[in-house]
Design an enzyme around this catalytic site. Structure first.
Site, PDB file in Angstrom:
ATOM      1  N   CYS A   1      -4.760   3.146  -3.889  1.00  0.00           N
ATOM      2  CA  CYS A   1      -3.774   2.741  -3.213  1.00  0.00           C
ATOM      3  C   CYS A   1      -2.372   1.953  -2.974  1.00  0.00           C
ATOM      4  O   CYS A   1      -1.866   1.921  -2.216  1.00  0.00           O
ATOM      5  CB  CYS A   1      -3.648   3.439  -1.605  1.00  0.00           C
ATOM      6  SG  CYS A   1      -4.837   4.615  -1.107  1.00  0.00           S
TER       7      CYS A   1
ATOM      8  N   GLN B 279      -4.904  -5.030   6.726  1.00  0.00           N
ATOM      9  CA  GLN B 279      -5.669  -6.419   6.248  1.00  0.00           C
ATOM     10  C   GLN B 279      -5.139  -7.733   6.772  1.00  0.00           C
ATOM     11  O   GLN B 279      -6.349  -8.327   6.823  1.00  0.00           O
ATOM     12  CB  GLN B 279      -5.954  -6.304   4.745  1.00  0.00           C
ATOM     13  CG  GLN B 279      -5.873  -4.654   3.980  1.00  0.00           C
ATOM     14  CD  GLN B 279      -7.519  -4.358   4.410  1.00  0.00           C
ATOM     15  OE1 GLN B 279      -8.039  -4.756   4.435  1.00  0.00           O
ATOM     16  NE2 GLN B 279      -7.382  -2.744   3.323  1.00  0.00           N
TER      17      GLN B 279
ATOM     18  N   LYS C  47     -10.436  -0.625  10.371  1.00  0.00           N
ATOM     19  CA  LYS C  47     -10.861  -1.804  10.019  1.00  0.00           C
ATOM     20  C   LYS C  47     -10.867  -3.454  10.479  1.00  0.00           C
ATOM     21  O   LYS C  47     -11.276  -4.654   9.787  1.00  0.00           O
ATOM     22  CB  LYS C  47      -9.155  -2.489   8.582  1.00  0.00           C
ATOM     23  CG  LYS C  47      -9.587  -0.917   7.712  1.00  0.00           C
ATOM     24  CD  LYS C  47      -8.113  -1.293   6.672  1.00  0.00           C
ATOM     25  CE  LYS C  47      -6.975  -0.408   5.692  1.00  0.00           C
ATOM     26  NZ  LYS C  47      -8.550   0.795   5.071  1.00  0.00           N
TER      27      LYS C  47
ATOM     28  N   HIS D 120       0.649  -1.573  -0.150  1.00  0.00           N
ATOM     29  CA  HIS D 120      -0.506   0.069  -0.025  1.00  0.00           C
ATOM     30  C   HIS D 120       0.663   1.144  -0.087  1.00  0.00           C
ATOM     31  O   HIS D 120       2.284   1.040   0.536  1.00  0.00           O
ATOM     32  CB  HIS D 120      -1.097  -0.682   1.945  1.00  0.00           C
ATOM     33  CG  HIS D 120      -1.624   1.090   1.385  1.00  0.00           C
ATOM     34  ND1 HIS D 120      -0.991   2.582   1.839  1.00  0.00           N
ATOM     35  CD2 HIS D 120      -3.598   0.831   1.266  1.00  0.00           C
ATOM     36  CE1 HIS D 120      -2.473   3.478   2.265  1.00  0.00           C
ATOM     37  NE2 HIS D 120      -4.063   2.032   1.533  1.00  0.00           N
TER      38      HIS D 120
ATOM     39  N   ASP E 294       2.882  -4.707   7.617  1.00  0.00           N
ATOM     40  CA  ASP E 294       1.848  -3.719   7.899  1.00  0.00           C
ATOM     41  C   ASP E 294       0.494  -5.201   7.797  1.00  0.00           C
ATOM     42  O   ASP E 294       0.338  -5.519   6.713  1.00  0.00           O
ATOM     43  CB  ASP E 294       1.595  -3.569   6.391  1.00  0.00           C
ATOM     44  CG  ASP E 294      -0.061  -2.350   5.771  1.00  0.00           C
ATOM     45  OD1 ASP E 294      -0.533  -2.579   6.440  1.00  0.00           O
ATOM     46  OD2 ASP E 294       0.437  -1.897   5.360  1.00  0.00           O
TER      47      ASP E 294
END
Ligand code: C6P
Length: 419
Positions: free
Chosen positions: A377, A216, A239, A136, A213
């Site tokens: 993104c 998600q 999220k 991202h 990261d």
């Protein structure tokens, strides 16, 4: 005392339970453009269960006060609620200590904090930072800035046509100058689940800091930062069924101690004089100013909600729904799924031979179906896959088989319109 055996939950029970849980999300029960809302934009942000909304309302109605500053009862209660949320997040990530959890605005701010700090204290000219082609922008741009500032070089692990990291590429690209490896756990535009445990072990072999990261990942799979073996893990509350504007960074105590503060201000200091300031220890060192207190409280409630449902059950349900959705979508002529890595997460990015993704999104919206369209993104992913943009349906525990049917019917309608 003999332990009572847990009744084994059948797949039908699990589906029925998820359907019951759907009732807990007020925003899902509305009509959009005259049709029942089918919300399939969960990778962008999830809806919030009643417990999260109530926790935040209760905080403002009863405890509202600034934290770490007052001796009065409300301030003590607010501080306790905020710090309790920190402990909840630590437990959720299996972090060794709550003091390793820093509350921030979200994943973007967390990666910026790490990149900014490492540019100061670790990166030197000629050093290397390794990321992947499926990051991202928030795991690309902060490292570009850090490299520019320090004279380090950004290197990018290539991906295959189906959206996996090229086999053996991470190992091949690591050198004795690699200082940081920063990788996405689950890709937001491909759904690929990366082997973060292996990647972190490889990074450590060359003495690099391993950053993950997790934006998600956290809503779809159990995350244990000790098991992954990373040095830092970032995620966003929104999220994960929590509020916007709050997220967390977990990082090892030693790394947090080494990193300089990201911002200066109240609550991050020990002693301030005009000549010199000494800083508080982490996490306070990184939480300058009044933080998002109600947000942290809401995030704590969201994490507890997810824990109660159980990430293993969520994962099982996700997988079931994803398999059905994949099967149905693959049967639509002219539909190309972008990102087909084995074991992928419940994110379905696609294109149609006859319609631009934005047209797909617009027509789906007319049918009450909310998806995201664009580059998500991740512009380099679009270039790699040879598409200007994709349409993306991303699933959550509250989605149903019937909603997948509606999605596919609506996609077929797009095909009719653009025949
Ligand atoms: N992806 C999407 O629709 P923030 O904005 O800080 O909460 O999260 C940034 C971020 C970082 N990493 C990954 C893998 C992400 O998916 C995101 C956010 C959203 O895909 C909005 S662009």
């Amino acid at each position: 005392m003999t332990e009572r055996a847990q009744p084994i939950e059948t797949a039908a029970d699990l589906r029925a339970d998820m359907l019951r849980l759907r009732e807990e999300f007020p925003a899902l029960h509305q009509r959009v453009r005259g049709r029942p809302l089918v919300y399939l934009d969960n990778a962008a942000t999830t809806h919030k269960p009643r417990v999260v909304l109530e926790a935040m309302t209760r905080f403002y109605a009863e405890d509202n006060s600034n934290i770490h500053r007052g001796v009065h009862a409300l301030s003590v209660r607010a501080t306790e609620a905020y710090e309790q949320a920190r402990s909840t997040v630590a437990r959720f990530l299996s972090a060794p200590s709550a003091s390793e959890i820093v509350f921030l605005r979200g994943t973007t701010e967390a990666i910026n904090l790490i990149a900014h700090g490492l540019a100061h204290c670790r990166l030197r000219p000629g050093d290397e930072v390794l990321i992947t082609h499926m990051e991202h922008h928030s795991n690309i741009v902060p490292w570009q800035m850090a490299c520019k500032q320090s004279g380090a070089t950004l290197k990018v692990v290539p991906i295959t046509d189906n959206g996996e990291l090229e086999h053996g590429a991470v190992e091949r690209m690591l050198t004795d100058r690699t200082r940081v490896v920063s990788v996405v756990h689950v890709s937001n535009s491909l759904g690929t689940v990366n082997p973060v445990r292996e990647i972190c072990a490889l990074a450590h072999k060359v003495g690099a800091v391993a950053v993950v990261d997790g934006a998600q990942a956290v809503a779809h799979m159990a995350v244990d930062v000790q098991e992954i073996g990373c040095d830092a893990y970032a995620f966003s509350g929104h999220k994960l069924m929590g509020p916007t504007g709050v997220g967390a960074l977990w990082a090892r105590q030693e790394l947090l101690a080494e990193l300089p503060p990201y911002q200066g201000g109240g609550d991050m200091i020990e002693v301030v004089t005009f000549e010199k300031t000494t800083y508080a220890k982490a996490p306070a060192k990184f939480e300058a100013g009044t933080p998002n207190i109600s947000g942290a409280v809401g995030l704590g409630a969201a994490v507890s909600f997810i824990e109660q449902v159980g990430l293993d059950r969520i994962h099982a349900y996700d997988t079931w729904l994803l398999e059905r959705a994949t099967e149905q979508m693959q049967a639509i002529p002219g539909l190309r799924l972008i990102g087909t890595a084995p074991g992928k997460a419940a994110i379905l990015a696609f294109t149609l031979d006859t319609a631009h993704p934005h047209d797909i999104g617009t027509i789906l919206d007319m049918e009450g179906v909310a998806i995201r369209t664009g580059h998500h993104c991740t512009q380099p992913v679009m270039v790699r896959m040879g598409v200007p943009a994709t349409a993306r349906a991303s699933l959550s525990l509250y989605n149903t088989q019937e909603e997948i049917d509606t999605l596919c019917r609506a996609v077929n309608k797009v095909k009719e319109v653009f025949q």
